[in-house]
Design a protein around this motif. Structure first.
Motif, mmCIF file in Angstrom:
data_model
loop_
_atom_site.group_PDB
_atom_site.id
_atom_site.type_symbol
_atom_site.label_atom_id
_atom_site.label_comp_id
_atom_site.label_asym_id
_atom_site.label_seq_id
_atom_site.Cartn_x
_atom_site.Cartn_y
_atom_site.Cartn_z
ATOM 1 N N ASP A 1 56.213 44.805 12.928
ATOM 2 C CA ASP A 1 55.891 44.480 14.320
ATOM 3 C C ASP A 1 56.923 45.034 15.291
ATOM 4 O O ASP A 1 56.577 45.686 16.291
ATOM 5 C CB ASP A 1 55.804 42.953 14.503
ATOM 6 C CG ASP A 1 54.569 42.351 13.885
ATOM 7 O OD1 ASP A 1 53.825 43.095 13.204
ATOM 8 O OD2 ASP A 1 54.343 41.141 14.060
ATOM 9 N N LEU A 2 58.199 44.772 15.020
ATOM 10 C CA LEU A 2 59.254 45.158 15.969
ATOM 11 C C LEU A 2 59.380 46.668 16.117
ATOM 12 O O LEU A 2 59.388 47.168 17.259
ATOM 13 C CB LEU A 2 60.583 44.524 15.544
ATOM 14 C CG LEU A 2 61.765 44.823 16.469
ATOM 15 C CD1 LEU A 2 61.493 44.334 17.875
ATOM 16 C CD2 LEU A 2 63.048 44.198 15.924
ATOM 17 N N PRO A 3 59.487 47.450 15.042
ATOM 18 C CA PRO A 3 59.606 48.907 15.250
ATOM 19 C C PRO A 3 58.381 49.515 15.923
ATOM 20 O O PRO A 3 58.516 50.446 16.723
ATOM 21 C CB PRO A 3 59.805 49.452 13.826
ATOM 22 C CG PRO A 3 59.345 48.387 12.901
ATOM 23 C CD PRO A 3 59.615 47.107 13.612
ATOM 24 N N VAL A 4 57.184 48.999 15.618
ATOM 25 C CA VAL A 4 55.980 49.520 16.272
ATOM 26 C C VAL A 4 55.992 49.155 17.757
ATOM 27 O O VAL A 4 55.674 49.980 18.624
ATOM 28 C CB VAL A 4 54.709 48.992 15.577
ATOM 29 C CG1 VAL A 4 53.467 49.383 16.374
ATOM 30 C CG2 VAL A 4 54.617 49.533 14.156
ATOM 31 N N ALA A 5 56.374 47.900 18.066
ATOM 32 C CA ALA A 5 56.408 47.457 19.467
ATOM 33 C C ALA A 5 57.410 48.270 20.274
ATOM 34 O O ALA A 5 57.105 48.735 21.390
ATOM 35 C CB ALA A 5 56.759 45.971 19.526
ATOM 36 N N VAL A 6 58.600 48.487 19.737
ATOM 37 C CA VAL A 6 59.610 49.265 20.459
ATOM 38 C C VAL A 6 59.150 50.708 20.612
ATOM 39 O O VAL A 6 59.351 51.336 21.661
ATOM 40 C CB VAL A 6 60.968 49.190 19.720
ATOM 41 C CG1 VAL A 6 61.980 50.147 20.346
ATOM 42 C CG2 VAL A 6 61.505 47.760 19.736
ATOM 43 N N GLY A 7 58.485 51.237 19.572
ATOM 44 C CA GLY A 7 57.963 52.597 19.668
ATOM 45 C C GLY A 7 56.916 52.736 20.757
ATOM 46 O O GLY A 7 56.915 53.722 21.520
ATOM 47 N N ILE A 8 56.015 51.758 20.858
ATOM 48 C CA ILE A 8 54.971 51.806 21.891
ATOM 49 C C ILE A 8 55.598 51.704 23.276
ATOM 50 O O ILE A 8 55.242 52.454 24.208
ATOM 51 C CB ILE A 8 53.941 50.687 21.655
ATOM 52 C CG1 ILE A 8 53.131 50.969 20.383
ATOM 53 C CG2 ILE A 8 53.020 50.549 22.861
ATOM 54 C CD1 ILE A 8 52.172 49.856 20.004
#
Length: 515
Positions: free
Chosen positions: A80-87
């Motif tokens: 969740d966190l790496p995808v959210a920061v990437g978005i």
């Protein structure tokens, strides 16, 4: 706009660095590629709500997220966190200047807070190996991950904190954890002690021998004789964990999600006591998403099986190979993982279904056939792999009430540690061999051959008791341990005699003699 963040996939105890690639274009769709499981596929809904609740609304756009390498299955909510920061970085809300220097892992709740994940320790180890400057994890996992030195570990409360960290709008300090100080401070803080055990000197001697050589042991006795009480105190006389053993053990518990929020390194040997209704998968590991079983959670410690004959026969039989190999390979259609499981098996059982066969204070209501069927629940091949068979009689009241406290664990542990040091010196050139129980057949003949008198005694026992070749090897291993406790370089006849005395269940007249 394209953005990249980094995280780590955990499969068993193996880890792989994952690059999260996010591309934002005009449109309205969301695409997630790279073999994600259901938990990863559902991440976008959590991310959208979390971002909105911390002040970032994702506009209308076509978002494509790729988890590379794409041929490795991605499982769990830690993405969740790496995808959210990437978005957010792809939308321009997060600076990309330092994204390549940090790995990220964490689950998002809908209000933007970070929730704990499994496997923070192996993730941290991988992040250091990949030369990342730091790792960002939920604050609940920060002590676990901060065990790894030469890596900046940040524990964050929310997605907002992570955004502010990368944008430089708020200062955060990495968690500093003195691994060695805390590890050594907690090694000998036990709630239990062998001094609590009144009487049962022969049984305590057998447990001392088992601890000194890492041998498996089974205790047979009527209810209330003290089998469970003695077994629970076994970790208090085992040698302390080394840092390498502790790190390996902690990784297994981290992957299984068994570490508490305040846990760092596990400093005491594990003691696992599963209920007798346990299934095969729960014991050896596996499941839809591979998880370590009880035998792996007991790695470098003790697996206690109370009321052993009450366990399913199929469950007991799966122990045979792990007891020999000290590792478990789990192969399924969708995955293949391997976990270490070098543990001491300590089992207890009653002598009959009612529990009172041979007890002078109770009458046994079981027939000889019932007793034999009860004993046959433990197969010969499994029993062969248990080095010591120990009878535990009931302690009479006058002894129970009149005896002083027994020998404390600290005194017994010193003798055990001295014996283990002898074994470590003996096996220093043999990789992966640390105690007598792990000796190969060649090593038994090299280090455990008895003198002529002892060999004659062993030959007589083999013939009279019809012992198997495996039992022969077990006797020599135990005799070698007894000799080490005595400080004897050679295995003598008295050591062989004591080792033979610990093979009670191999005797054909055991059921007739009672306890």
């Amino acid at each position: 706009m394209l953005a990249k963040t980094y995280t780590v996939a955990v499969n068993g105890l193996e880890t792989t660095t994952i690059t999260v690639e996010v591309d934002v274009n005009k449109g309205f769709l969301f695409h997630l590629t790279g073999l994600p499981d259901s938990a990863v596929k559902e991440s976008y809904e959590r991310i959208r709500s979390a971002a909105a609740n911390v002040g970032f609304r994702l506009g209308s756009a076509e978002i494509t997220v790729n988890l590379s390498p794409a041929d490795i299955k991605k499982e769990g909510s830690g993405y969740d966190l790496p995808v959210a920061v990437g978005i957010l970085a792809a939308f321009g809300n997060v600076s990309q200047q330092r994204l390549s220097q940090f790995a990220l892992a964490g689950e998002l709740s809908l209000d933007g807070r970070l929730q704990p994940i499994r496997g923070a320790l192996p993730i941290a180890i991988r992040a250091r190996a990949e030369k990342f400057k730091g790792l960002i994890v939920p604050v609940q996992n920060v002590r676990e991950a901060a065990v790894v030195n030469n890596l900046e570990v940040y524990g964050m409360e929310s997605l907002s904190d992570v955004v502010q960290f990368f944008n430089g709008s708020k200062s955060f300090q990495p968690t500093v954890f003195d691994t060695r100080k805390e590890f050594y401070a907690n090694q000998f803080q036990f709630d239990l002690d062998f001094s609590d055990v009144r009487g049962q000197e022969p049984v305590k001697r057998a447990l001392e021998v088992a601890a000194a050589g890492g041998h498996n042991v089974i205790m047979i006795g009527p209810p209330g004789s003290g089998k469970s009480m003695i077994a629970k105190r076994l970790p208090t006389i085992l040698p302390p964990l080394s840092l390498a053993e502790s790190l390996e053990t902690t990784q297994i518990h981290s992957v299984a999600g068994k570490l508490s929020r305040d846990s760092g390194l596990i400093s005491q040997r594990p003691f696992r006591a599963p209920h007798h209704t346990i299934s095969q998968v729960a014991l050896v590991g596996g499941g839809n998403s591979p998880q370590p079983g009880e035998i792996s959670l007991a790695h470098n410690g003790v697996l206690f099986l109370d009321e052993m004959p009450e366990l399913s026969r199929s469950v007991l039989e799966v122990l045979r190979q792990p007891l020999e190999d000290r590792k478990i390979s789990i192969s399924r259609a969708k995955y293949n993982v391997e976990y270490p499981c070098s543990f001491m098996l300590v089992a207890s059982m009653n002598p009959c279904p009612c529990g009172y066969y041979g007890d002078r204070t109770h009458n046994c209501a079981c027939t000889p056939g019932q007793i034999q069927r009860y004993m046959n629940k433990i197969s010969g091949p499994l029993l062969d792999r248990i080095d010591l068979h120990v009878e535990v009689p009931v302690v009479p009241f006058n002894q129970l009430s009149g005896m002083a406290d027994g020998e404390p664990s600290a005194v017994i542990r010193e003798r055990v540690i001295r014996a283990r040091r002898i074994q470590e010196e003996r096996f220093r050139e043999h990789k992966g061999i640390h105690c007598n129980a792990q000796m190969t057949e060649r090593m038994i003949h090299q280090y455990g051959e008895p003198d002529a008198q002892g060999l004659n005694l062993l030959r007589t026992a083999m013939e009279r008791l019809s012992l198997s070749a495996r039992a022969y090897s077990r006797i020599l291993k135990v005799a070698r341990t007894i000799a080490d406790l005595e400080g004897s370089e050679k295995v003598q006849s008295m050591h062989i005699a004591e080792a033979i005395g610990y093979r009670n269940l191999d005797r054909g007249d055991w059921a007739e003699r009672g306890i």
